[in-house]
Scaffold this active site. Structure first.
Site, short mmCIF file in Angstrom:
data_model
loop_
_atom_site.label_atom_id
_atom_site.label_comp_id
_atom_site.label_asym_id
_atom_site.label_seq_id
_atom_site.Cartn_x
_atom_site.Cartn_y
_atom_site.Cartn_z
N ASP A 208 0.85 -1.19 0.00
CA ASP A 208 0.00 0.00 0.00
C ASP A 208 0.89 1.23 0.00
O ASP A 208 1.83 1.32 0.79
CB ASP A 208 -0.87 -0.03 1.27
CG ASP A 208 -2.29 0.42 1.00
OD1 ASP A 208 -2.45 1.54 0.51
OD2 ASP A 208 -3.21 -0.35 1.31
N ASP B 266 -3.15 4.68 -2.28
CA ASP B 266 -4.22 5.25 -1.48
C ASP B 266 -4.63 6.64 -1.97
O ASP B 266 -3.76 7.50 -2.21
CB ASP B 266 -3.72 5.35 -0.03
CG ASP B 266 -4.83 5.66 0.94
OD1 ASP B 266 -5.77 4.86 1.02
OD2 ASP B 266 -4.75 6.69 1.64
N GLU C 261 -6.39 3.93 -5.91
CA GLU C 261 -7.70 4.09 -5.27
C GLU C 261 -8.14 5.53 -5.51
O GLU C 261 -7.42 6.46 -5.14
CB GLU C 261 -7.61 3.81 -3.77
CG GLU C 261 -8.99 3.84 -3.12
CD GLU C 261 -9.00 4.37 -1.71
OE1 GLU C 261 -9.89 4.00 -0.95
OE2 GLU C 261 -8.10 5.18 -1.35
N HIS D 126 -11.07 -3.24 3.08
CA HIS D 126 -11.07 -2.90 4.52
C HIS D 126 -11.93 -1.68 4.85
O HIS D 126 -12.05 -1.34 6.01
CB HIS D 126 -9.62 -2.67 4.95
CG HIS D 126 -9.02 -1.51 4.21
ND1 HIS D 126 -8.74 -1.55 2.86
CD2 HIS D 126 -8.69 -0.27 4.61
CE1 HIS D 126 -8.27 -0.39 2.47
NE2 HIS D 126 -8.22 0.41 3.52
N ASP D 127 -12.48 -1.01 3.83
CA ASP D 127 -13.32 0.17 4.05
C ASP D 127 -14.80 -0.10 3.82
O ASP D 127 -15.63 0.77 4.07
CB ASP D 127 -12.93 1.31 3.09
CG ASP D 127 -11.53 1.86 3.35
OD1 ASP D 127 -11.07 1.80 4.50
OD2 ASP D 127 -10.92 2.34 2.38
O1 TEU Z 1 -9.73 5.41 1.83
C1 TEU Z 1 -10.18 6.51 1.16
C2 TEU Z 1 -11.63 6.78 1.32
O2 TEU Z 1 -12.05 7.91 1.42
C3 TEU Z 1 -12.54 5.69 1.22
O3 TEU Z 1 -12.01 4.46 1.00
C4 TEU Z 1 -13.58 5.56 2.25
O4 TEU Z 1 -13.13 4.90 3.39
C5 TEU Z 1 -14.71 4.88 1.55
O5 TEU Z 1 -15.22 5.78 0.61
C6 TEU Z 1 -15.82 4.44 2.43
O6 TEU Z 1 -16.87 4.05 1.59
C7 TEU Z 1 -8.37 5.24 2.00
C8 TEU Z 1 -8.08 4.00 2.83
O7 TEU Z 1 -8.52 2.87 2.14
C9 TEU Z 1 -8.74 4.16 4.16
O8 TEU Z 1 -8.63 3.01 4.96
C10 TEU Z 1 -8.09 5.34 4.84
O9 TEU Z 1 -8.76 5.61 6.05
C11 TEU Z 1 -8.13 6.59 3.96
O10 TEU Z 1 -7.76 6.34 2.63
C12 TEU Z 1 -7.15 7.61 4.47
O11 TEU Z 1 -5.84 7.17 4.23
#
Ligand code: TEU
Length: 571
Positions: free
Chosen positions: A112, A212, A266, A338-339
């Site tokens: 990541d 990310d 992402e 994970h989100d």
């Molecule tokens: O996530 C970015 C983010 O805004 C989304 O994935 C959000 O969590 C999702 O839209 C929920 O539906 C990334 C990472 O994957 C996340 O775990 C981190 O918290 C975020 O960036 C900040 O680094």
């Protein structure tokens, strides 16, 4: 009946082929995968102990969530040292051993890359807030507007995106948690430091990166106020910003293009048109995660409210991405990460048809054009967990929004907001991997850092291994089928029933050396028993896989059982 022949130019050229297009990725969230040293937190050795399990799925690549040194305010997305391993996860030697063991099993490892922001504890930030001239412009510092922050931008986790720092006597920007200050990518030194870090990891022999929130790096000049009514205030000024493509092209040219790796960005709020600039054949990245299909169950734009979702809308979104990416752009396919809450609890039926709907949703993801990403536990049909009390929550995003809901509306206590928080919390994805039916699901001997889903007494790897008909074994069949059939990787996608409200049916077609192969996928997304007529032509239809016990009946008219999925080969 003769099959519909597609044009011979549909043949996939050698240039278009790539190992990362033909791969299936498995995502590991190390904090919740396997604990080897009995502290209730997963770790790298624990993961290494389970590599045979991952290899047994037939997957090709592992994506590892952040394992870098971090105060863990956002579970590792707040990095304090890019070149060190977080102590609770192990040592650099453990990580090196892990990489070797992954490669020994003919799998690849991607890491990541979190470079929109760092942790507040990162040395760059510590120096920056003290005004050290070398680092003072590494972050986005601004004077306030009187008593107010510099503009009206919001943090994704709730509240203003600005935090006042007493030491520097200025505000810094944080699009995520206050502990995650945004780097200033307009500063060339920042870019060079990040490129060096990327190279340092590539030199260690990894096989790529998941990047990310990578389309947030470039902020509009002057940092203007955003539309106060938008879903994420300010986003029109920091998503896909003016220098975005230039930054990624420089990263690609200076570093990425020197290695045989895969990259997946992402990209919040990404549209298919914008995506083509990032992921076409000569774009800087290989593929991108968009979010459009993860918002179907929002209430309008509102994430912290649950709405009904519509299959025809899913078809429209998926169709747009399957056919709309220009210049050979490639898709990244996912339901979970994970989100995201568990997909069976959103688009399946976790109560009456957990097994069937988990298999149906898996069939869908693994028969589309693009590279599929399976998130740990998805292959078991894991579901959302109960979040009975606010104390059970761990995720900063869920906790902040639960508090916001409690403050903003006429609620007496957590029970009033529990339904939506329990449905949407990212914690749902982060409950420990369910290895067996023992007290902590075989994840740890200690108290786990987050609750184990109580359904681990039924839903677990050990039980699934012993059951021929399990979701796990079905996923193995799906991965295996995909690995054997190029048509499932490269074939053209055609939606046969765009307007049908409960059945999704499509073909994948590929012509190679003058031979056309066609695969038909028929999916009943709900719990009823519809009969559908399908506009397909063929001499012979062979059933390749189904989540019900079916024989090769003719697919031009089928009656489907609840959440039934069938894959046919048409000759
Ligand atoms: O996530 C970015 C983010 O805004 C989304 O994935 C959000 O969590 C999702 O839209 C929920 O539906 C990334 C990472 O994957 C996340 O775990 C981190 O918290 C975020 O960036 C900040 O680094």
């Amino acid at each position: 009946m003769p099959i519909q022949r597609t044009k011979p130019e549909d043949t996939v050229s050698d240039d278009e082929r790539a190992w990362w297009k033909e791969s299936v990725v498995y995502q590991v969230y190390p904090r919740s995968f396997n604990d080897s040293d009995g502290d209730g937190v997963g770790d790298l050795r624990g993961l290494a102990d389970r590599l045979d399990y991952i290899a047994s799925l037939g997957v090709d690549v592992i994506w590892l969530n952040p394992v870098y040194d971090s105060p863990q305010e956002d579970n590792g997305y707040d990095i304090s040292d890019y070149r060190a391993i977080y102590e609770e996860f192990g040592t650099m030697a453990d990580w090196e051993r892990l990489l070797e063991e992954v490669h020994d099993r003919d799998m690849r490892l991607i890491m990541d890359l979190v470079v929109n922001h760092t942790s507040r504890d990162h040395e760059w930030f510590v120096e920056s807030r003290q005004g050290n001239p070398e680092y003072e412009d590494y972050y986005i510092w601004r004077e306030g507007d009187g008593e107010d922050p510099p503009n009206n931008w919001e943090s994704f986790f709730g509240g203003s995106a600005w935090e006042y720092d007493e030491e520097r006597e200025a505000y810094y920007l944080h699009l995520y948690d206050t502990s995650q200050p945004d780097l200033d990518w307009a500063n060339e030194d920042v870019r060079q430091d990040v490129f060096d870090t990327i190279e340092w990891w590539l030199e260690k022999g990894i096989d790529g990166f998941r990047m990310d929130v990578i389309n947030l790096l470039s902020k509009a000049d002057g940092l203007p106020d955003g539309d106060p009514d938008s879903e994420w205030v300010g986003s029109e000024h920091f998503i896909d910003g003016p220098e975005m493509t230039a930054y990624l092209e420089a990263m690609d040219e200076q570093v990425l293009s020197n290695y045989d790796i895969m990259t997946v960005g992402e990209m919040p709020q990404l549209t298919v048109d914008e995506a083509s600039t990032y992921v076409s054949a000569d774009g800087p990245l290989d593929m991108a995660f968009h979010f459009q299909h993860t918002k179907l169950d929002y209430d309008g734009d509102e994430r912290w409210a649950v709405g009904d979702w519509d299959l025809t809308e899913l078809k429209e979104i998926v169709g747009r991405w399957q056919t709309g990416l220009e210049g050979e752009g490639w898709n990244a396919l996912y339901w979970e990460n994970h989100d995201q809450p568990r997909v069976v609890s959103r688009y399946g039926d976790p109560v009456n048809y957990r097994r069937e709907s988990a298999k149906l949703l898996g069939t869908f993801m693994l028969t589309l054009r693009g590279t599929p990403y399976i998130y740990q536990g998805q292959e078991l049909g894991m579901t959302n967990a109960p979040w009975e009390s606010m104390d059970d929550l761990r995720d900063v995003d869920a906790i902040n929004h639960a508090e916001e809901l409690l403050e903003s509306e006429d609620h007496e206590g957590y029970d009033d907001v529990r339904d939506v928080v329990a449905y949407r919390s990212r914690d749902n994805a982060r409950t420990p991997m369910q290895w067996d039916d023992s007290e902590h699901a075989g994840f740890t001997d200690a108290d786990p850092w987050i609750q184990v889903n109580p359904n681990h007494d039924e839903v677990n790897v050990e039980a699934a291994e012993a059951d021929e008909d399990s979701v796990l074994n079905y996923y193995r069949d799906l991965v295996d089928l995909r690995e054997r059939k190029d048509t499932l990787v490269y074939g053209e996608y055609d939606d046969l029933l765009p307007d049908h409200e409960s059945v999704y049916a499509y073909t994948r077609t590929m012509t190679e050396d003058g031979e056309t192969e066609q695969v038909l996928v028929v999916l009943n997304f709900f719990g009823d028993r519809p009969t559908v007529d399908l506009p397909v032509q063929y001499d012979e239809a062979t059933l390749l896989l189904s989540n019900y016990d079916r024989s090769d009946d003719a697919p031009e008219s089928v009656t489907l059982a609840p959440y039934e999925a069938r894959i046919y080969q048409l000759d």
